[in-house]
Design an enzyme around this catalytic site. Structure first.
Site, mmCIF file in Angstrom:
data_model
loop_
_atom_site.group_PDB
_atom_site.id
_atom_site.type_symbol
_atom_site.label_atom_id
_atom_site.label_comp_id
_atom_site.label_asym_id
_atom_site.label_seq_id
_atom_site.Cartn_x
_atom_site.Cartn_y
_atom_site.Cartn_z
ATOM 1 N N TYR A 13 -33.554 34.493 29.209
ATOM 2 C CA TYR A 13 -32.348 35.107 28.658
ATOM 3 C C TYR A 13 -32.703 36.195 27.639
ATOM 4 O O TYR A 13 -32.078 37.252 27.609
ATOM 5 C CB TYR A 13 -31.458 34.035 28.005
ATOM 6 C CG TYR A 13 -31.023 32.938 28.964
ATOM 7 C CD1 TYR A 13 -30.798 33.218 30.308
ATOM 8 C CD2 TYR A 13 -30.841 31.625 28.541
ATOM 9 C CE1 TYR A 13 -30.418 32.217 31.196
ATOM 10 C CE2 TYR A 13 -30.447 30.629 29.421
ATOM 11 C CZ TYR A 13 -30.249 30.927 30.745
ATOM 12 O OH TYR A 13 -29.869 29.946 31.621
ATOM 13 N N ALA A 65 -30.778 28.329 38.384
ATOM 14 C CA ALA A 65 -31.989 27.557 38.677
ATOM 15 C C ALA A 65 -32.735 28.200 39.840
ATOM 16 O O ALA A 65 -32.131 28.806 40.737
ATOM 17 C CB ALA A 65 -31.657 26.109 39.028
ATOM 18 N N VAL A 66 -34.043 28.062 39.764
ATOM 19 C CA VAL A 66 -34.937 28.476 40.853
ATOM 20 C C VAL A 66 -35.718 27.218 41.247
ATOM 21 O O VAL A 66 -36.144 26.445 40.364
ATOM 22 C CB VAL A 66 -35.891 29.600 40.383
ATOM 23 C CG1 VAL A 66 -36.959 29.897 41.425
ATOM 24 C CG2 VAL A 66 -35.084 30.859 40.059
ATOM 25 N N ASN A 121 -34.952 24.224 26.026
ATOM 26 C CA ASN A 121 -35.251 24.821 27.345
ATOM 27 C C ASN A 121 -35.958 26.167 27.168
ATOM 28 O O ASN A 121 -35.379 27.247 27.362
ATOM 29 C CB ASN A 121 -33.970 24.961 28.165
ATOM 30 C CG ASN A 121 -34.267 25.220 29.638
ATOM 31 O OD1 ASN A 121 -35.378 25.615 29.986
ATOM 32 N ND2 ASN A 121 -33.280 24.996 30.488
ATOM 33 N N GLU A 167 -24.703 29.247 27.245
ATOM 34 C CA GLU A 167 -25.195 28.171 26.372
ATOM 35 C C GLU A 167 -26.425 27.577 27.018
ATOM 36 O O GLU A 167 -26.481 27.463 28.244
ATOM 37 C CB GLU A 167 -24.135 27.069 26.229
ATOM 38 C CG GLU A 167 -23.051 27.409 25.261
ATOM 39 C CD GLU A 167 -21.707 26.842 25.680
ATOM 40 O OE1 GLU A 167 -21.678 25.952 26.545
ATOM 41 O OE2 GLU A 167 -20.695 27.318 25.154
#
Ligand SMILES: CC(C)(COP(=O)(O)OP(=O)(O)OC[C@H]1O[C@@H](n2cnc3c(N)ncnc32)[C@H](O)[C@@H]1OP(=O)(O)O)[C@@H](O)C(=O)NCCC(=O)NCCS
Length: 144
Positions: A114, A71-72, A107, A102
């Site tokens: 990714y 996370a950012v 999202n 996963e």
């Protein structure tokens, strides 16, 4: 700006970002366990001027690496920091490891990150998450 291993001193900052970033965030205890106790866990944070901007949690068992969480913080997204954290991890783990993750099927931002890093979908886990959402399982395809 630098990336370094997280310690329990960073727990409050990580927990705050986690709560802002997910509908079902990890608890402080889960985060602390990964940072301090889990023998296969590695946690890296991106820090600028003493402020934690983001983090990545992995499990590394040499043969297999799982990207567990990335996370950012909201105000710093879309600036390349997620990519920076991912590249840091991919550069520092065994070249022979199989790398999996996963992600919630909805999202989009994470899936784009990714794919940009070289991951490909290899399967789905039906109704894997809270609320019945599917998980997309992805594996890194290396260029070697
Ligand atoms: C997913 C997340 C970590 C991405 O971090 P970020 O710092 O914003 O990502 P970056 O700026 O490094 O972007 C990397 C790539 O991801 C993709 N991407 C990231 N955010 C995107 C968005 N809002 N729209 C489209 N593509 C996006 C792009 O391909 C981008 O590459 P590009 O800029 O060269 O086009 C961030 O959105 C986040 O923290 N989300 C909430 C937590 C989460 O869902 N984590 C993942 C599940 S574990």
């Amino acid at each position: 700006m630098k990336i370094r291993c997280a310690s329990l001193d960073d727990l409050e900052s990580i927990h705050a970002i986690e709560q802002r970033s997910f509908k079902h965030p990890w608890t402080k205890n889960q985060l602390a366990y990964e940072i301090e106790n889990d023998p296969v866990s590695q946690v890296y944070i991106l820090v600028d001027d003493g402020i934690v901007l983001g983090y990545i949690f992995i499990h590394d068992t040499t043969q297999e690496v799982q990207i567990l969480n990335i996370a950012v913080d909201q105000d710093y997204r879309k600036s390349g920091y997620g990519k920076h954290l991912m590249n840091y991890v991919l550069k520092n783990i065994s070249k022979n490891a199989n790398i999996f993750l996963e992600v919630r099927a909805s999202n989009f931002n994470a899936i784009q990150l990714y794919i940009a890093a070289g991951f490909k979908e290899i399967g789905r886990r039906q109704a894997y998450y809270h609320g019945g959402e599917d998980a997309i399982v992805m594996k890194l395809k290396r260029n070697i």
